[in-house]
Scaffold this active site. Structure first.
Site, mmCIF file in Angstrom:
data_model
loop_
_atom_site.group_PDB
_atom_site.id
_atom_site.type_symbol
_atom_site.label_atom_id
_atom_site.label_comp_id
_atom_site.label_asym_id
_atom_site.label_seq_id
_atom_site.Cartn_x
_atom_site.Cartn_y
_atom_site.Cartn_z
ATOM 1 N N TRP A 11 0.800 -1.226 0.000
ATOM 2 C CA TRP A 11 0.000 0.000 0.000
ATOM 3 C C TRP A 11 0.836 1.282 0.000
ATOM 4 O O TRP A 11 0.318 2.352 0.243
ATOM 5 C CB TRP A 11 -0.970 -0.017 1.182
ATOM 6 C CG TRP A 11 -2.275 -0.679 0.819
ATOM 7 C CD1 TRP A 11 -3.415 -0.039 0.420
ATOM 8 C CD2 TRP A 11 -2.573 -2.067 0.783
ATOM 9 N NE1 TRP A 11 -4.400 -0.966 0.149
ATOM 10 C CE2 TRP A 11 -3.913 -2.213 0.358
ATOM 11 C CE3 TRP A 11 -1.834 -3.216 1.058
ATOM 12 C CZ2 TRP A 11 -4.535 -3.442 0.218
ATOM 13 C CZ3 TRP A 11 -2.450 -4.451 0.914
ATOM 14 C CH2 TRP A 11 -3.778 -4.558 0.499
ATOM 15 N N LYS A 12 2.133 1.165 -0.283
ATOM 16 C CA LYS A 12 2.970 2.351 -0.292
ATOM 17 C C LYS A 12 3.083 2.942 -1.712
ATOM 18 O O LYS A 12 2.584 2.380 -2.669
ATOM 19 C CB LYS A 12 4.350 2.012 0.276
ATOM 20 C CG LYS A 12 4.301 1.488 1.710
ATOM 21 C CD LYS A 12 3.538 2.434 2.630
ATOM 22 C CE LYS A 12 3.622 2.053 4.104
ATOM 23 N NZ LYS A 12 2.815 0.858 4.457
ATOM 24 N N HIS A 13 3.770 4.082 -1.828
ATOM 25 C CA HIS A 13 3.879 4.760 -3.126
ATOM 26 C C HIS A 13 4.407 3.823 -4.217
ATOM 27 O O HIS A 13 3.944 3.866 -5.358
ATOM 28 C CB HIS A 13 4.807 5.967 -3.023
ATOM 29 C CG HIS A 13 4.274 7.110 -2.215
ATOM 30 N ND1 HIS A 13 4.295 7.126 -0.836
ATOM 31 C CD2 HIS A 13 3.695 8.282 -2.598
ATOM 32 C CE1 HIS A 13 3.771 8.269 -0.405
ATOM 33 N NE2 HIS A 13 3.401 8.982 -1.452
#
Length: 381
Positions: free
Chosen positions: A187-189
């Site tokens: 769910w990170k960049h």
């Protein structure tokens, strides 16, 4: 209207480049980073991007934070001051090293650590300060670094949500402290599923972290274990996918910034909402503060309109989590015997009634922004 999600292909930048990277590793026959080349190349590329001497890859963002606590070298029972508005991955490494988390209150407008609250909690057993750049907004790490230097403490920056976040006065989040920690979780960049990186300019801290991530193995001296450590090694598959993603990172952050500014311009005038300053923000999510206390109602209204919004971000701030009432190791509560987390009124108010977050994504269009703005304006009307 369908909103792209980081849980699905339409909300990720995964494509042919990542497929080719994974195939390259599989066809090489070497998937282990000890003898491979991908993880070391990723370290060089991230060190260059952040302008630091060392980047140490590992298996997760939580592992990177554990490496940072190891670098700070607390004795059992020492204290590390941190924020109650964060993922438990920020706090678990403190407990893993038999240290004690001390929760300081936050700025009610952005949820980041309040340096004045931190200053009040520094005591004889304080070993480090762990700041989180919450949601991609730059924390007040210049002030926190000054506090840390004044008291001989290690400042750690949790940048899991803050890839390419810019600090006031220049530099990137992760470079003001002695160690910065990055996450490559789903769910990170950018993502390789799970993965982490610790960055530092300090040669000795880098040595400690690299040893700990590799079972304390001094690779220059045969099969010799120089220190206690765990196996936190990143695989070559993770590293190869992360390298392909890293090339896309500037575009990801630029796209998120562009649509975030559009939403600020559309609803910044609304009464009863406070929007973030966009200076330096990398927009992991889009946070909205409702000082009047109706964030749960606004979040429910947005969700009913099909917008991915939720109130509070956490079920409860970490200083109120149930974990503090149960044993830590076996039947023992050490090092938390007699421990009572500090009250953090601003953090508690944010989670209970004044904060909501809207999921953000590099693939949002102006139409997505217009839908969010219209729903917010309808609620306030």
């Amino acid at each position: 209207m369908k909103f792209p999600s980081m849980a699905e292909a339409d909300g990720r930048t995964l494509g042919d480049e990542e497929v080719a990277a994974a195939e390259r590793v599989i066809r090489s026959g070497m998937l282990n980073s000890v003898w491979g080349t991908e993880a070391r190349a990723l370290e060089r590329e991230i060190a260059q991007l952040y302008g630091v001497r060392h980047a140490i890859t590992c298996s997760s963002g939580t592992a990177a934070l554990h490496l940072s606590v190891v670098a700070a070298a607390p004795d059992p029972g020492d204290e590390i001051i941190t924020t109650p508005i964060t993922d438990f991955g920020t706090v678990a490494p403190i407990l893993a090293q038999n240290a004690v988390p001390v929760f300081a209150d936050v700025d009610p407008m952005d949820g980041n650590l309040d340096p004045a609250a931190v200053a009040e909690l520094i005591g004889p057993r304080t070993k480090a300060i762990m700041a989180v750049h919450l949601f991609g907004a730059p924390a007040k790490v210049r002030e926190l670094r000054a506090l840390a230097d004044e008291h001989g403490l290690t400042l750690i920056e949790d940048c899991a949500q803050a890839w390419l976040t810019e600090l006031p006065g220049g530099g990137l989040a992760g470079t003001a402290g002695r160690v910065g920690c990055l996450s490559l979780q789903q769910w990170k960049h950018i993502t390789c599923g799970d993965g982490g990186v610790a960055i530092t300019d300090d040669d000795e801290l880098a040595r400690r972290m690299r040893l700990f991530a590799d079972k304390g193995w001094d690779r220059t001296a045969g099969r010799s274990h120089a220190a206690f450590g765990l196996n936190y090694r990143m695989t070559e598959l993770q590293a190869a996918v992360a390298r392909a993603q890293l090339a896309k990172l500037p575009g990801v952050v630029a796209a998120r910034r562009r649509t975030a500014v559009q939403l600020i311009e559309a609803v910044g005038h609304l009464p009863g909402v406070r929007l973030p300053r966009h200076d330096g923000h990398s927009w992991w999510v889009f946070p909205v503060v409702c000082p009047g206390g109706d964030a749960p109602e606004l979040a429910a209204h947005l969700a009913a309109a099909g917008i991915p919004a939720r109130a509070g971000y956490l079920a409860e701030p970490l200083n109120r989590a149930p974990v503090w009432g149960v044993p830590i190791y076996g039947a023992s509560r050490y090092p938390l015997d007699g421990y009572e987390p500090n009250s953090c009124p601003c953090a508690e108010a944010l989670v209970d009634r004044t904060l909501l977050v809207v999921d953000w994504n590099e693939n949002y269009t102006s139409e997505h922004v217009e839908a969010i703005a219209a729903a917010m304006m309808k609620f306030r009307a």
